[in-house]
Structure formats: structure tokens, C-alpha cells
Write a protein that holds these residues in place. Structure first.
Motif: not given
Length: 154
Positions: A56-66, A83-91, A121-126
Motif C-alpha cells: 500500500l501507498i498512502d492506504g491505496r493497494q498497489v501490489a499483491t500476491c497470494t 505463490i499466485e496472483n502476483v500483480v502490481t497496479h499498472a500506474d 508464470t504463463g508469461s513469455k515476456d522477458p
């Protein structure tokens, strides 16, 4: 570095914003509704030491993982973690927030006596693969899966 980031485990009251944060992981996915999110939370709460980590930044959720901790009958009874569902807000990407949350989950697994932490991860993105390598993960095993739903694209 993740300047100004606070990391903690998610709580039930975090669900509405958390569901929106997951939209940055799979934008075209069908979002879960409030009632369904509450039911999932209730089921997940029975997974012992498992948890959803929030950055969290200033109380706003910006990244998470399970983090899911699994009891184990081998390795001297030491649990392992997924670990699953790793995500960071695009901004907020590219600032170290995702890595900080990911490493907090790994540290929690170590503190619980887990002997390994795995993720797929299913991503192939380097850039995505580099993100995980930069966080300390290695490609040491061959992963297999069987799916009922098709993999996400991208």
C-alpha cells in the motif's frame, strides 16, 4: 526501491479494492462480485498460515500476491509454499513494489518453516521472467498443468 510502501496481510475489508487490483492482472476476466468475494475469503481463511499480501501507498493497494502454505509429509514434515496472483497496479509498475510484496511473502514462508516457495508464470515476456529472476526465483524444475479454463493471453 519501493519507497513509501507499506506491506501487510489483507483483511476482509480490503476485498472491494483487492478485487479491482486483480483487474490489472487479467483485465478481460469476469470480476467476482461482492458476495462471491466474501465466500472466497471465508474459504481461504481456513488455509492456516496462507495469506494475501498487500503493498500500500498512502492506504491505496498497489501490489499483491497470494501465499498458500501446504503441509507436507516429506522433507522432515516441512511445509512448502505456492505463490499466485502476483500483480502490481499498472500506474505503479517498475518501482519495486511488486518485488517487495513478493519477497515479503517469501520471508513469511521461511518464517513458517517452509523449505521451498514455488510459483508458475504463463508469461513469455522477458520483462516478467526477469522480474521473477531478479527477485531470486530460479528455473529449476519442469512445470506441468492441466487446465479447465484456457490460459490468459499476454
Amino acid at each position: 526501491m519501493a519507497t513509501g510502501l507499506t506491506i501487510r496481510r489483507a483483511r476482509r475489508e480490503d476485498l472491494p479494492e483487492l478485487v479491482q487490483l486483480y483487474r490489472h492482472l487479467v483485465p478481460d476476466d469476469v470480476p467476482v462480485g461482492t458476495g462471491q468475494a466474501e465466500e472466497i475469503w471465508e474459504r481461504f481463511s481456513h488455509y492456516g498460515d496462507s495469506g494475501i499480501f498487500l503493498g500500500l501507498i498512502d492506504g491505496r493497494q498497489v501490489a499483491t500476491c497470494t501465499l498458500v502454505v501446504v503441509p507436507n509429509f516429506v522433507r522432515g514434515g516441512a511445509s512448502y509454499a505456492l505463490i499466485e496472483n502476483v500483480v502490481t497496479h499498472a500506474d505503479f509498475r517498475g518501482r519495486g513494489h511488486g518485488k517487495a510484496v513478493l519477497l515479503a511473502a517469501v520471508e513469511a514462508a521461511w518464517s513458517l518453516g517452509c523449505y521451498k516457495v514455488m510459483l508458475l508464470t504463463g508469461s513469455k515476456d522477458p520483462a516478467t521472467l526477469g522480474f521473477y529472476r531478479n527477485a531470486g526465483f530460479q528455473t529449476t524444475k519442469t512445470g506441468f498443468e492441466m487446465r479447465r479454463l484456457p490460459p490468459r493471453q499476454g
